[in-house]
Scaffold this active site. Structure first.
Site, PDB file in Angstrom:
ATOM      1  CD  GLU A  42      37.243  38.073  44.037  1.00  0.00           C
ATOM      2  OE1 GLU A  42      36.135  38.622  44.080  1.00  0.00           O
ATOM      3  OE2 GLU A  42      37.396  36.840  44.188  1.00  0.00           O
ATOM      4  CE  LYS A 111      32.426  38.403  42.953  1.00  0.00           C
ATOM      5  NZ  LYS A 111      33.253  38.033  44.128  1.00  0.00           N
ATOM      6  CB  CYS A 152      35.214  35.523  42.102  1.00  0.00           C
ATOM      7  SG  CYS A 152      35.446  34.195  43.299  1.00  0.00           S
TER       8      CYS A 152
END
Length: 273
Positions: A42, A111, A152
């Site tokens: 990331e 995301k 994440c």
């Protein structure tokens, strides 16, 4: 579908120099000879810091995008480009691009769940101060089967992992940067649990730890199998690890322990009394 897939995790050190980060990532991608797929961390091109995202960002087709496409084609490799700040219409997204071995962009994930946490005596961070959330569940086809992709904090939401699984994913690919508060507590636990819940491989790829950074990443990039066993876990420093995933294990575990096929979707909702 082929059998084993050789997957390279690139736990790279990230600096404040975007051009140098791109050069370094390209060199590491070229170093993984014989791998089928490589996954970057990331925010591999910029410090994980709200003050950096817009400044280091780029629109689709920018320098990082071009490097990833080129590296995929030159090394005949599937490249999961960790994530980068993507600029689009004045907004900034935390975005992962996937490139096939012919250099084409095969998937894009923005995301979905922004990282806004404030742990007493621990980590505080608010991605929503600068970033905009995406809203697409991302699954893409490969010669080894379908792969799910999220970033994440997305992994903490079991509903998303289940949707990727129901869409056919046999591997969950997760560029991620847990920190020194959440990493020791939840990193391995979450990757193992998602693997057990969904009976697939889970792959987490973190930046290497930099104690001097404003946000200190936990590292410990991980691969878990569909039984929940840890196949490989990196340390804290820079590391490139190649792990073979035996894709036949997915169907074998799903057959032996019928979780997905035994789901009772007729009762999985809150009913008014």
């Amino acid at each position: 579908e082929r059998g084993g897939m050789r997957l390279a995790q690139i736990q790279m050190a990230v600096t404040a120099d975007k051009a140098e980060n791109l050069r370094h990532a390209e060199a590491l991608l070229a170093s993984v000879k014989g791998a089928d797929m490589a996954v970057l961390p990331e925010m591999f091109c910029c410090p994980y810091d709200n003050g950096c995202f817009r400044a280091y960002g780029e629109a689709a087709g920018g320098a990082a995008y071009q490097m990833l496409s080129r590296a995929a084609a030159e090394n005949h490799l599937w490249v999961v480009g960790g994530s980068i700040p993507e600029l689009d219409g004045g907004r900034v997204y935390n975005t992962s691009y996937v490139f096939a071995p012919d250099g084409r962009c095969a998937a894009r994930h923005r995301k979905i769940h922004l990282f806004d946490i404030d742990v007493d005596g621990g980590q505080r961070f608010r991605e929503s101060d600068t970033l905009t959330a995406g809203d697409d569940v991302t699954v893409f086809d490969t010669p080894w089967g379908k792969m799910g992709l999220c970033i994440c904090f997305d992994l903490r939401f079991q509903e998303l992992s289940r949707l990727m699984t129901l869409a056919g994913a046999q591997v969950l690919l997760v560029p991620a940067a847990f920190n020194m508060t959440t990493g020791p507590a939840h990193w391995e636990l979450l990757f193992r649990q998602r693997a057990v819940d969904n009976q697939l491989f889970t792959v987490g790829v973190s930046p290497a730890r930099d104690e001097a950074a404003s946000y200190v990443a936990w590292g410990h990039s991980i691969v878990c199998d569909p039984w929940g066993a840890v196949l490989h876990q990196c340390g804290a420093g820079e590391e490139v690890a190649v792990t073979e995933l035996d894709m036949a294990q997915v169907s074998a575990v799903r057959r032996q322990l019928p979780i997905l096929s035994a789901r009772r979707t007729d009762i999985y909702e809150i009913r008014k009394k």
